[in-house]
Design a protein around this motif. Sequence first.
Motif, PDB file in Angstrom:
ATOM      1  N   TRP A   5     -13.160 -48.170  -4.346  1.00 32.64           N
ATOM      2  CA  TRP A   5     -13.615 -48.640  -3.042  1.00 32.64           C
ATOM      3  C   TRP A   5     -13.021 -47.786  -1.929  1.00 32.64           C
ATOM      4  CZ3 TRP A   5     -16.015 -53.547  -1.929  1.00 32.64           C
ATOM      5  CH2 TRP A   5     -16.209 -54.370  -3.033  1.00 32.64           C
ATOM      6  N   ARG A  44     -18.888 -44.024  -6.240  1.00 33.20           N
ATOM      7  CA  ARG A  44     -19.777 -44.779  -5.371  1.00 33.20           C
ATOM      8  C   ARG A  44     -19.092 -46.088  -5.026  1.00 33.20           C
ATOM      9  NH1 ARG A  44     -23.989 -43.269  -2.605  1.00 33.20           N
ATOM     10  NH2 ARG A  44     -24.327 -41.793  -4.258  1.00 33.20           N
ATOM     11  N   CYS A  45     -18.859 -46.343  -3.745  1.00 34.00           N
ATOM     12  CA  CYS A  45     -18.196 -47.563  -3.283  1.00 34.00           C
ATOM     13  C   CYS A  45     -19.158 -48.744  -3.427  1.00 34.00           C
ATOM     14  CB  CYS A  45     -17.767 -47.404  -1.824  1.00 34.00           C
ATOM     15  SG  CYS A  45     -17.054 -48.883  -1.092  1.00 34.00           S
ATOM     16  N   PRO A  46     -18.763 -49.814  -4.126  1.00 34.16           N
ATOM     17  CA  PRO A  46     -19.651 -50.972  -4.263  1.00 34.16           C
ATOM     18  C   PRO A  46     -19.784 -51.781  -2.979  1.00 34.16           C
ATOM     19  CG  PRO A  46     -17.564 -51.411  -5.335  1.00 34.16           C
ATOM     20  CD  PRO A  46     -17.527 -49.971  -4.886  1.00 34.16           C
ATOM     21  N   ARG A  75     -13.283 -50.687 -10.225  1.00 31.32           N
ATOM     22  CA  ARG A  75     -14.201 -50.110  -9.249  1.00 31.32           C
ATOM     23  C   ARG A  75     -13.398 -49.366  -8.194  1.00 31.32           C
ATOM     24  NH1 ARG A  75     -16.802 -51.572 -12.837  1.00 31.32           N
ATOM     25  NH2 ARG A  75     -18.679 -52.828 -12.881  1.00 31.32           N
ATOM     26  N   SER A 125     -21.776 -57.255  -2.467  1.00 32.42           N
ATOM     27  CA  SER A 125     -21.394 -56.853  -3.812  1.00 32.42           C
ATOM     28  C   SER A 125     -20.667 -57.978  -4.517  1.00 32.42           C
ATOM     29  CB  SER A 125     -20.497 -55.620  -3.746  1.00 32.42           C
ATOM     30  OG  SER A 125     -19.962 -55.335  -5.009  1.00 32.42           O
ATOM     31  N   CYS A 133     -20.159 -50.444   0.313  1.00 26.25           N
ATOM     32  CA  CYS A 133     -21.103 -49.845   1.261  1.00 26.25           C
ATOM     33  C   CYS A 133     -22.159 -48.992   0.577  1.00 26.25           C
ATOM     34  CB  CYS A 133     -20.347 -49.013   2.291  1.00 26.25           C
ATOM     35  SG  CYS A 133     -19.535 -47.549   1.601  1.00 26.25           S
ATOM     36  N   ASP A 134     -22.024 -48.789  -0.724  1.00 33.32           N
ATOM     37  CA  ASP A 134     -22.937 -47.976  -1.520  1.00 33.32           C
ATOM     38  C   ASP A 134     -22.948 -46.514  -1.077  1.00 33.32           C
ATOM     39  OD1 ASP A 134     -24.610 -47.810  -3.771  1.00 33.32           O
ATOM     40  OD2 ASP A 134     -26.393 -47.840  -2.502  1.00 33.32           O
ATOM     41  N   GLN A 135     -21.864 -46.072  -0.452  1.00 30.83           N
ATOM     42  CA  GLN A 135     -21.737 -44.675  -0.043  1.00 30.83           C
ATOM     43  C   GLN A 135     -20.752 -43.966  -0.965  1.00 30.83           C
ATOM     44  OE1 GLN A 135     -23.639 -43.333   2.579  1.00 30.83           O
ATOM     45  NE2 GLN A 135     -24.586 -45.341   2.294  1.00 30.83           N
ATOM     46  N   GLU A 136     -20.846 -42.651  -0.993  1.00 32.74           N
ATOM     47  CA  GLU A 136     -19.982 -41.857  -1.862  1.00 32.74           C
ATOM     48  C   GLU A 136     -18.550 -41.787  -1.331  1.00 32.74           C
ATOM     49  OE1 GLU A 136     -19.855 -37.238  -2.451  1.00 32.74           O
ATOM     50  OE2 GLU A 136     -21.459 -38.090  -3.694  1.00 32.74           O
TER      51      GLU A 136
END
Length: 76
Positions: free
Chosen positions: A58, A27-29, A56, A74, A31-34
Amino acid sequence: MDRVEEWPDGEWKVRALTGASSGKSYRCPGCDQEISGGKPHVVTWPNWPGGDEERRHWHTACWRKRLDRGPGRSRY
């Protein structure tokens, strides 16, 4: 191979991943997309002792644009 990038929020270690070595999703911090398995992306962490515990994954574009985000961005 890791590189060190200097940003206004400090020094970060950055590793570019091809995605080929893992089928795992993240989960990308930014854009909160997978980030689906097999997709190229970057993994980053603060460049200080113990910073690797804050790794993390990204989307590459999200990492580059993360400081352009407004309120609620984020912390990573």
